[in-house]
Design an enzyme around this catalytic site. Structure first.
Site, PDB file in Angstrom:
ATOM      1  N   ASN A  48     141.809 125.192  70.351  1.00 35.98           N
ATOM      2  CA  ASN A  48     141.943 123.846  70.878  1.00 35.98           C
ATOM      3  C   ASN A  48     141.865 123.857  72.398  1.00 35.98           C
ATOM      4  O   ASN A  48     142.216 124.840  73.059  1.00 35.98           O
ATOM      5  CB  ASN A  48     143.213 123.158  70.375  1.00 35.98           C
ATOM      6  CG  ASN A  48     144.503 123.866  70.731  1.00 35.98           C
ATOM      7  OD1 ASN A  48     144.581 125.083  70.730  1.00 35.98           O
ATOM      8  ND2 ASN A  48     145.536 123.083  71.012  1.00 35.98           N
ATOM      9  N   VAL A  49     141.344 122.754  72.946  1.00 41.55           N
ATOM     10  CA  VAL A  49     141.178 122.590  74.382  1.00 41.55           C
ATOM     11  C   VAL A  49     141.696 121.201  74.739  1.00 41.55           C
ATOM     12  O   VAL A  49     141.082 120.193  74.378  1.00 41.55           O
ATOM     13  CB  VAL A  49     139.698 122.737  74.807  1.00 41.55           C
ATOM     14  CG1 VAL A  49     139.540 122.513  76.303  1.00 41.55           C
ATOM     15  CG2 VAL A  49     139.154 124.109  74.408  1.00 41.55           C
ATOM     16  N   GLU A  50     142.851 121.159  75.407  1.00 42.90           N
ATOM     17  CA  GLU A  50     143.453 119.886  75.777  1.00 42.90           C
ATOM     18  C   GLU A  50     142.876 119.365  77.085  1.00 42.90           C
ATOM     19  O   GLU A  50     142.131 120.065  77.780  1.00 42.90           O
ATOM     20  CB  GLU A  50     144.970 120.042  75.885  1.00 42.90           C
ATOM     21  CG  GLU A  50     145.609 120.390  74.563  1.00 42.90           C
ATOM     22  CD  GLU A  50     147.103 120.574  74.650  1.00 42.90           C
ATOM     23  OE1 GLU A  50     147.727 120.622  73.579  1.00 42.90           O
ATOM     24  OE2 GLU A  50     147.669 120.682  75.762  1.00 42.90           O
ATOM     25  N   GLU A  61     138.751 123.187  65.540  1.00 46.32           N
ATOM     26  CA  GLU A  61     137.626 123.078  64.620  1.00 46.32           C
ATOM     27  C   GLU A  61     136.366 122.575  65.329  1.00 46.32           C
ATOM     28  O   GLU A  61     135.255 122.938  64.937  1.00 46.32           O
ATOM     29  CB  GLU A  61     137.991 122.144  63.454  1.00 46.32           C
ATOM     30  CG  GLU A  61     139.036 122.718  62.520  1.00 46.32           C
ATOM     31  CD  GLU A  61     140.474 122.519  62.992  1.00 46.32           C
ATOM     32  OE1 GLU A  61     141.381 122.810  62.209  1.00 46.32           O
ATOM     33  OE2 GLU A  61     140.706 122.082  64.147  1.00 46.32           O
ATOM     34  N   CYS A  95     139.700 116.814  61.248  1.00 46.68           N
ATOM     35  CA  CYS A  95     139.042 118.116  61.185  1.00 46.68           C
ATOM     36  C   CYS A  95     138.627 118.485  59.770  1.00 46.68           C
ATOM     37  O   CYS A  95     137.626 119.176  59.577  1.00 46.68           O
ATOM     38  CB  CYS A  95     139.929 119.182  61.803  1.00 46.68           C
ATOM     39  SG  CYS A  95     140.031 118.981  63.603  1.00 46.68           S
TER      40      CYS A  95
END
Length: 133
Positions: A48-50, A61, A95
């Site tokens: 994940n990339v916030e 995903e 996702c």
């Protein structure tokens, strides 16, 4: 490679844990990593990339599907997801829909309750076939 018994789920989970270690989660503090097998034998991963603008953060995903397409495409056959402790985590609804597009109803997911087909996690899913009608 469609049989659950031929897949080394522990090794796939380790790939997801490695991806999770590269997550960018400074706001939630909730890193997630994913790994999947592709029908040609490749393994693809994502994290994940916030973003400071919370609504545009990317689930792990998304990165996995991007890597899938960028490395030659194909169909996802087996999938696992882990949280920041490395424990098995199920994908969110958005996702699951994304995975359905690239793995279909028979893709196998590792869940806290065991190995399940995506069709059990996303029953009566909407997919590309609906657009052809």
């Amino acid at each position: 490679m469609t049989q659950e018994t031929t897949v080394d789920w522990a090794a796939l989970r380790e790939e997801a844990r490695a991806a999770m270690s590269r997550a960018y989660a400074p706001y939630s503090g909730y890193p997630v990593g994913v790994a999947a097998l592709v029908d040609d034998g490749r393994t693809v991963t994502g994290c994940n990339v916030e973003n400071a603008s919370y609504g545009i953060g990317l689930c792990a995903e998304c990165g996995l599907v991007s890597q899938l397409q960028n490395s030659g495409g194909g169909r996802l056959t087996h999938f696992t997801c882990v949280d920041g402790r490395g424990e098995i985590l199920v994908p969110c609804g958005r996702c699951r829909q994304l995975l359905y597009e690239f793995g279909g109803p028979r893709m196998l997911l590792e869940t806290p309750e065991g190995i399940l087909p995506l069709s059990a996690m996303l029953p009566q899913a909407f997919g590309p076939d609906h657009l052809a009608k």
